[in-house]
Design a protein around this motif. Structure first.
Motif, mmCIF file in Angstrom:
data_model
loop_
_atom_site.group_PDB
_atom_site.id
_atom_site.type_symbol
_atom_site.label_atom_id
_atom_site.label_comp_id
_atom_site.label_asym_id
_atom_site.label_seq_id
_atom_site.Cartn_x
_atom_site.Cartn_y
_atom_site.Cartn_z
ATOM 1 N N GLN A 7 84.108 -1.606 40.380
ATOM 2 C CA GLN A 7 84.260 -0.227 39.928
ATOM 3 C C GLN A 7 85.466 -0.065 39.007
ATOM 4 N N HIS A 8 86.496 -0.879 39.235
ATOM 5 C CA HIS A 8 87.729 -0.759 38.450
ATOM 6 C C HIS A 8 88.197 -2.141 37.995
ATOM 7 N N PRO A 9 87.458 -2.807 37.151
ATOM 8 C CA PRO A 9 87.793 -4.196 36.819
ATOM 9 C C PRO A 9 89.107 -4.371 36.076
ATOM 10 N N HIS A 10 89.612 -3.318 35.429
ATOM 11 C CA HIS A 10 90.828 -3.459 34.648
ATOM 12 C C HIS A 10 92.001 -2.732 35.293
ATOM 13 N N SER A 11 91.864 -2.359 36.546
ATOM 14 C CA SER A 11 92.919 -1.618 37.214
ATOM 15 C C SER A 11 94.157 -2.477 37.373
ATOM 16 N N SER A 12 95.326 -1.854 37.224
ATOM 17 C CA SER A 12 96.588 -2.568 37.417
ATOM 18 C C SER A 12 97.064 -2.434 38.863
ATOM 19 N N SER A 13 96.289 -1.795 39.688
ATOM 20 C CA SER A 13 96.671 -1.589 41.077
ATOM 21 C C SER A 13 96.818 -2.927 41.796
ATOM 22 N N LEU A 14 97.760 -2.973 42.695
ATOM 23 C CA LEU A 14 98.054 -4.190 43.433
ATOM 24 C C LEU A 14 96.871 -4.657 44.278
ATOM 25 N N LYS A 15 96.070 -3.717 44.775
ATOM 26 C CA LYS A 15 94.946 -4.129 45.622
ATOM 27 C C LYS A 15 93.937 -4.989 44.851
ATOM 28 N N TYR A 16 93.791 -4.763 43.559
ATOM 29 C CA TYR A 16 92.876 -5.581 42.758
ATOM 30 C C TYR A 16 93.465 -6.972 42.501
ATOM 31 N N SER A 17 94.771 -7.031 42.312
ATOM 32 C CA SER A 17 95.426 -8.331 42.164
ATOM 33 C C SER A 17 95.282 -9.144 43.443
ATOM 34 N N ILE A 18 95.442 -8.483 44.578
ATOM 35 C CA ILE A 18 95.294 -9.166 45.867
ATOM 36 C C ILE A 18 93.882 -9.709 46.003
ATOM 37 N N LYS A 19 92.900 -8.922 45.640
ATOM 38 C CA LYS A 19 91.507 -9.361 45.735
ATOM 39 C C LYS A 19 91.266 -10.584 44.840
ATOM 40 N N LEU A 20 91.749 -10.528 43.624
ATOM 41 C CA LEU A 20 91.530 -11.625 42.688
ATOM 42 C C LEU A 20 92.248 -12.906 43.111
ATOM 43 N N GLU A 21 93.459 -12.769 43.637
ATOM 44 C CA GLU A 21 94.271 -13.936 43.967
ATOM 45 C C GLU A 21 94.011 -14.498 45.353
ATOM 46 N N THR A 22 93.660 -13.628 46.316
ATOM 47 C CA THR A 22 93.552 -14.089 47.709
ATOM 48 C C THR A 22 92.151 -13.945 48.294
ATOM 49 N N LYS A 23 91.267 -13.267 47.591
ATOM 50 C CA LYS A 23 89.907 -12.971 48.075
ATOM 51 C C LYS A 23 89.923 -12.024 49.288
ATOM 52 N N GLN A 24 91.035 -11.336 49.495
ATOM 53 C CA GLN A 24 91.136 -10.347 50.571
ATOM 54 C C GLN A 24 90.988 -8.954 49.965
ATOM 55 N N TRP A 25 90.077 -8.176 50.507
ATOM 56 C CA TRP A 25 89.789 -6.852 49.963
ATOM 57 C C TRP A 25 90.284 -5.807 50.950
ATOM 58 N N VAL A 26 91.395 -5.144 50.600
ATOM 59 C CA VAL A 26 92.036 -4.207 51.527
ATOM 60 C C VAL A 26 91.149 -3.006 51.844
ATOM 61 N N ALA A 27 90.186 -2.702 50.977
ATOM 62 C CA ALA A 27 89.282 -1.581 51.233
ATOM 63 C C ALA A 27 88.372 -1.851 52.437
ATOM 64 N N ASP A 28 88.250 -3.115 52.849
ATOM 65 C CA ASP A 28 87.443 -3.428 54.033
ATOM 66 C C ASP A 28 88.075 -2.911 55.314
ATOM 67 N N CYS A 29 89.379 -2.712 55.315
ATOM 68 C CA CYS A 29 90.081 -2.221 56.514
ATOM 69 C C CYS A 29 89.750 -0.752 56.726
ATOM 70 N N TYR A 30 89.269 -0.418 57.935
ATOM 71 C CA TYR A 30 88.999 0.992 58.219
ATOM 72 C C TYR A 30 90.004 1.584 59.200
ATOM 73 N N GLN A 31 91.182 0.968 59.268
ATOM 74 C CA GLN A 31 92.327 1.513 59.989
ATOM 75 C C GLN A 31 92.062 1.710 61.492
ATOM 76 N N CYS A 32 91.419 0.741 62.107
ATOM 77 C CA CYS A 32 91.166 0.840 63.554
ATOM 78 C C CYS A 32 92.432 0.627 64.370
ATOM 79 N N GLY A 33 93.408 -0.098 63.812
ATOM 80 C CA GLY A 33 94.680 -0.306 64.493
ATOM 81 C C GLY A 33 94.718 -1.498 65.437
ATOM 82 N N LYS A 34 93.635 -2.271 65.513
ATOM 83 C CA LYS A 34 93.636 -3.430 66.417
ATOM 84 C C LYS A 34 94.700 -4.448 66.017
ATOM 85 N N CYS A 35 94.941 -4.578 64.730
ATOM 86 C CA CYS A 35 95.970 -5.514 64.263
ATOM 87 C C CYS A 35 97.345 -5.067 64.746
ATOM 88 N N ALA A 36 97.614 -3.769 64.636
ATOM 89 C CA ALA A 36 98.908 -3.231 65.049
ATOM 90 C C ALA A 36 99.111 -3.366 66.554
#
Length: 195
Positions: A7-36
């Motif tokens: 949806q935002h291939p040219h975004s400068s947002s850090l979340k897109y850099s994270i996705k490109l570099e680490t294959k981790q997509w922060v939008a997948d988190c639905y804030q359940c809090g189990k990690c915390a």
């Protein structure tokens, strides 16, 4: 929150850099809090893992900076408890590692992390110089960077007598290979992480 990277291939947002570099997509988190709930350092840091991810999900410069300046990314033990508990398979330790490197490279890390950053630098310099960790050299460099000259000094004689500390570094056979590995990593970092 379902969001596509496309949806935002040219975004400068850090979340897109994270996705490109680490294959981790922060939008997948639905804030359940189990990690915390399982994080052993969540109570002593400024943010829990899900809160760091929430800053990234917002995707603006202010919230990206909040994530980069979080103490949690420096205090994370990389124990993987958060990743094991995550129903969405978000690997927070991978994200934290990326954020640490970016914060360090851009010099935007939390001021309270200065001793941790000094340890990070001292550790890497020791490995870069000798090919493996030289504890005495690393500690000396760390103490000079932090001026914590007397911290833990009373432990040194007992460690030396038990053979836990050596006054001379043990080196690896092929220090040149280690040096080249550091050069490649630095070049890759300077090129924006491109492989």
């Amino acid at each position: 929150m379902v969001e596509s990277l496309h949806q935002h291939p040219h975004s400068s947002s850090l979340k897109y850099s994270i996705k490109l570099e680490t294959k981790q997509w922060v939008a997948d988190c639905y804030q359940c809090g189990k990690c915390a709930a399982g994080c052993p350092v969540a109570d002593i840091t400024d943010m829990a893992p899900n809160q760091v991810i929430r800053q990234l999900q917002v995707g603006d410069e202010k919230h990206d900076n909040n994530a980069l300046q979080s103490m949690h990314i420096w205090l994370c033990l990389t124990c993987e408890t958060c990743a094991a508990r995550c129903p969405q398979d978000v690997e927070f330790p991978i994200i934290a590692d990326y954020l640490r490197q970016k914060a360090y490279k851009d010099k935007v890390y939390n001021k309270e992390a200065k001793d941790i950053v000094a340890f990070h630098e001292s550790f890497l310099n020791s490995v870069k110089t000798t090919g493996k960790l030289f504890e005495v050299g690393m500690v000396a460099q760390y103490k000079m960077k932090t001026f914590n000259l007397m911290q833990d000094v009373k432990n040194a004689p007992a460690m030396f007598l038990k053979g836990k500390l050596s006054l001379m570094p043990h080196t690896v056979k092929n220090k040149e290979a280690i040096r080249k590995m550091f050069e490649r990593a630095e070049a890759q970092s300077n090129a924006g992480g491109e492989h």
